[in-house]
Design a protein around this motif. Structure first.
Motif, PDB file in Angstrom:
ATOM      1  N   PHE A 172       0.963  -1.160  -0.065  1.00 45.70           N
ATOM      2  CA  PHE A 172      -0.161  -0.104  -0.083  1.00 45.70           C
ATOM      3  C   PHE A 172       0.689   1.200  -0.097  1.00 45.70           C
ATOM      4  N   VAL A 173       1.851   1.227   1.079  1.00 46.47           N
ATOM      5  CA  VAL A 173       2.900   2.430   0.924  1.00 46.47           C
ATOM      6  C   VAL A 173       3.550   2.617  -0.364  1.00 46.47           C
ATOM      7  N   ALA A 174       3.798   1.539  -1.108  1.00 52.39           N
ATOM      8  CA  ALA A 174       4.551   1.523  -2.302  1.00 52.39           C
ATOM      9  C   ALA A 174       3.483   2.276  -3.352  1.00 52.39           C
ATOM     10  N   VAL A 175       2.437   1.936  -3.327  1.00 49.56           N
ATOM     11  CA  VAL A 175       1.579   2.491  -4.461  1.00 49.56           C
ATOM     12  C   VAL A 175       1.364   4.088  -4.232  1.00 49.56           C
ATOM     13  N   VAL A 176       1.202   4.566  -2.915  1.00 52.77           N
ATOM     14  CA  VAL A 176       0.943   5.718  -2.281  1.00 52.77           C
ATOM     15  C   VAL A 176       2.157   6.697  -3.254  1.00 52.77           C
ATOM     16  N   ARG A 177       3.496   6.052  -2.783  1.00 48.61           N
ATOM     17  CA  ARG A 177       4.581   6.810  -3.285  1.00 48.61           C
ATOM     18  C   ARG A 177       4.652   6.946  -4.797  1.00 48.61           C
ATOM     19  N   ALA A 178       4.395   5.617  -5.450  1.00 50.11           N
ATOM     20  CA  ALA A 178       4.309   5.671  -6.851  1.00 50.11           C
ATOM     21  C   ALA A 178       3.240   6.360  -7.390  1.00 50.11           C
ATOM     22  N   GLY A 179       2.369   6.466  -6.973  1.00 51.80           N
ATOM     23  CA  GLY A 179       1.256   6.986  -7.596  1.00 51.80           C
ATOM     24  C   GLY A 179       0.423   6.322  -8.647  1.00 51.80           C
ATOM     25  N   ALA A 185      -8.607   8.707   4.418  1.00 53.45           N
ATOM     26  CA  ALA A 185      -8.111   7.554   5.322  1.00 53.45           C
ATOM     27  C   ALA A 185      -6.827   6.944   4.817  1.00 53.45           C
ATOM     28  N   GLY A 186      -6.751   6.889   3.604  1.00 55.58           N
ATOM     29  CA  GLY A 186      -5.380   6.303   3.014  1.00 55.58           C
ATOM     30  C   GLY A 186      -4.360   7.205   3.347  1.00 55.58           C
ATOM     31  N   ARG A 187      -4.382   8.755   3.084  1.00 53.49           N
ATOM     32  CA  ARG A 187      -3.168   9.516   3.483  1.00 53.49           C
ATOM     33  C   ARG A 187      -2.917   9.582   4.812  1.00 53.49           C
ATOM     34  N   GLU A 188      -3.698   9.434   5.749  1.00 55.19           N
ATOM     35  CA  GLU A 188      -3.656   9.103   7.346  1.00 55.19           C
ATOM     36  C   GLU A 188      -2.708   7.780   7.205  1.00 55.19           C
ATOM     37  N   LEU A 189      -3.251   6.873   6.985  1.00 57.00           N
ATOM     38  CA  LEU A 189      -2.518   5.451   7.026  1.00 57.00           C
ATOM     39  C   LEU A 189      -1.186   5.546   6.577  1.00 57.00           C
ATOM     40  N   ALA A 190      -0.989   5.881   5.417  1.00 59.87           N
ATOM     41  CA  ALA A 190       0.174   5.972   4.792  1.00 59.87           C
ATOM     42  C   ALA A 190       1.191   6.960   5.591  1.00 59.87           C
ATOM     43  N   THR A 220     -12.664  -0.336   4.488  1.00 52.62           N
ATOM     44  CA  THR A 220     -12.327   1.344   4.170  1.00 52.62           C
ATOM     45  C   THR A 220     -11.691   1.358   2.916  1.00 52.62           C
ATOM     46  N   ARG A 221     -12.134   2.410   2.076  1.00 52.02           N
ATOM     47  CA  ARG A 221     -11.488   2.594   0.854  1.00 52.02           C
ATOM     48  C   ARG A 221     -10.257   3.547   1.079  1.00 52.02           C
ATOM     49  N   LEU A 222      -9.058   2.804   0.534  1.00 53.72           N
ATOM     50  CA  LEU A 222      -7.944   3.914   0.797  1.00 53.72           C
ATOM     51  C   LEU A 222      -7.623   4.399  -0.502  1.00 53.72           C
ATOM     52  N   LEU A 223      -7.941   4.078  -1.549  1.00 53.48           N
ATOM     53  CA  LEU A 223      -7.114   4.744  -2.595  1.00 53.48           C
ATOM     54  C   LEU A 223      -8.488   5.077  -3.678  1.00 53.48           C
ATOM     55  N   THR A 224      -8.240   6.225  -4.256  1.00 51.37           N
ATOM     56  CA  THR A 224      -9.087   6.544  -5.448  1.00 51.37           C
ATOM     57  C   THR A 224      -8.558   6.190  -6.826  1.00 51.37           C
ATOM     58  N   ARG A 225      -9.220   5.410  -7.466  1.00 48.35           N
ATOM     59  CA  ARG A 225      -8.759   4.985  -8.821  1.00 48.35           C
ATOM     60  C   ARG A 225      -9.266   5.712  -9.936  1.00 48.35           C
ATOM     61  N   THR A 226      -8.645   6.155 -10.875  1.00 52.13           N
ATOM     62  CA  THR A 226      -9.074   6.880 -12.218  1.00 52.13           C
ATOM     63  C   THR A 226      -8.281   6.005 -13.338  1.00 52.13           C
ATOM     64  N   THR A 227      -8.670   6.228 -14.569  1.00 51.50           N
ATOM     65  CA  THR A 227      -8.123   5.806 -15.651  1.00 51.50           C
ATOM     66  C   THR A 227      -6.598   6.421 -15.803  1.00 51.50           C
ATOM     67  N   ARG A 228      -6.436   7.558 -14.973  1.00 54.32           N
ATOM     68  CA  ARG A 228      -5.072   8.307 -14.988  1.00 54.32           C
ATOM     69  C   ARG A 228      -4.173   8.141 -13.958  1.00 54.32           C
ATOM     70  N   SER A 229      -4.851   8.148 -12.795  1.00 47.35           N
ATOM     71  CA  SER A 229      -4.137   8.041 -11.653  1.00 47.35           C
ATOM     72  C   SER A 229      -4.663   7.501 -10.411  1.00 47.35           C
ATOM     73  N   VAL A 230      -3.815   7.212  -9.597  1.00 47.08           N
ATOM     74  CA  VAL A 230      -4.250   6.565  -8.337  1.00 47.08           C
ATOM     75  C   VAL A 230      -3.773   7.199  -7.125  1.00 47.08           C
ATOM     76  N   THR A 231      -5.077   7.734  -6.272  1.00 45.59           N
ATOM     77  CA  THR A 231      -4.596   8.865  -5.130  1.00 45.59           C
ATOM     78  C   THR A 231      -5.310   8.314  -3.984  1.00 45.59           C
ATOM     79  N   SER A 267      -2.846  -4.868  -7.220  1.00 42.25           N
ATOM     80  CA  SER A 267      -4.102  -4.552  -7.134  1.00 42.25           C
ATOM     81  C   SER A 267      -4.993  -5.467  -6.297  1.00 42.25           C
ATOM     82  N   GLU A 268      -4.896  -6.831  -6.262  1.00 41.77           N
ATOM     83  CA  GLU A 268      -5.579  -7.850  -5.281  1.00 41.77           C
ATOM     84  C   GLU A 268      -4.939  -7.435  -4.035  1.00 41.77           C
TER      85      GLU A 268
END
Length: 301
Positions: free
Chosen positions: A11-18, A62-67, A47-58, A35-36
């Protein structure tokens, strides 16, 4: 518990990499596995931690606080494991540096190669970023900067040459066509090739001689971002105009005759780059890199 820690690390790696793909490359996993893993973690926490779009993952709030809370703990756990492994006589762990592109031309690469040859079990990641970001806030162990004001709890170690110069150059063909400037203000009537910081601000042309300092906003025939400095020098070699860059970048072209020094008695000097980091409990790979740099600097390079 170990699986939970592994999931948090992903999870932290995804947040850092975007993004999932970038994180997967860094982790050596498939995007599907990443993804799994995130889906499993979100299901476990409900809890949803990431918001996924076709262009980015943010991250969500809750995700920011956890990271923000878990990243330092994971880093400390990695440091503890590396310290235990290093007691066996071989240094282990990972070193992450945030650096400007300027040091990647000819200053940092030979130092990194020599350091990694000394410590073959250490992994190094270099994040090249010309914005003046806080390297620690960017989840890096240390940063490299030129002349940046540091907080009181930061330590700075010189790296590479203690003094550098900015140099002005042009191809012989351009000077034959446009004439040789006799004073910095003459540049206002010349074709100039300028750089632009990642922030969007153009890089000023600064000159100094005998206590006189001049800063010019020269007209730019061509403007290139800092990451394209090699291309800018190439355009100067082809005769498009004058360029200003680090002297150490231009010296090989002076030696070959592809470029000619211009207004050399006006070139400004400045302090070389510094490695900076928090003084409290640096991880073993960073401590070893600092010791390596200090040893390299004993000869007054």
């Amino acid at each position: 518990m170990s699986n939970s820690l592994d999931d948090l690390g992903v999870f932290v790696a995804v947040v850092r990499a975007g993004g999932f793909r970038s994180a997967a490359r860094g982790l050596g996993l498939s995007p599907a596995t990443v993804s799994e893993t995130i889906a499993r973690l979100e299901a476990r926490l409900d809890t949803r931690l990431l918001t996924r779009t076709t262009r980015s993952v943010t991250p969500t709030e809750a995700g920011r606080e956890l990271a923000a809370r878990i990243a330092p703990l994971l880093a400390e756990a990695e440091d503890a494991l590396a310290a235990v492994q290093s007691r066996r006589g071989t240094l282990h762990g990972r070193l992450v540096l945030n650096v400007p592109g300027a040091v990647m031309v000819d200053i940092l690469p030979p130092l990194i190669e020599a350091f990694m040859a000394l410590h073959p079990e250490v992994e190094v990641e270099i994040m090249v970023d010309d914005r003046m970001v806080d390297a620690v806030a960017a989840q890096c162990d240390a940063g490299i900067r030129y002349g940046e004001a540091l907080a009181q709890d930061m330590i700075a170690v010189p790296l590479g040459p203690r003094r550098q110069q900015a140099a002005l150059a042009a191809a012989p063909s351009y000077l034959a066509r446009a004439g040789v400037p006799a004073h910095p203000r003459d540049l206002l009537g010349h074709d100039c090739l300028r750089g632009r910081f990642s922030s969007g601000a153009p890089i000023p042309w600064e000159f100094e001689r005998d206590g006189e300092a001049i800063t010019l906003d020269v007209p730019a025939r061509l403007t290139i971002g800092t990451n394209g400095a090699a291309a800018m020098i190439g355009h100067a070699i082809s005769g498009m105009g004058l360029c200003m860059a680090f002297r150490n970048w231009l010296e090989p072209h002076f030696a070959s005759g592809a470029l000619v020094p211009v207004l050399a008695d006006w070139w400004p000097a400045f302090e070389g780059p510094y490695l900076y980091f928090h003084g409290r409990r640096p991880p073993p790979p960073l401590r070893a890199f600092v010791d390596f740099l200090r040893a390299e600097g004993r000869d007054g390079a």
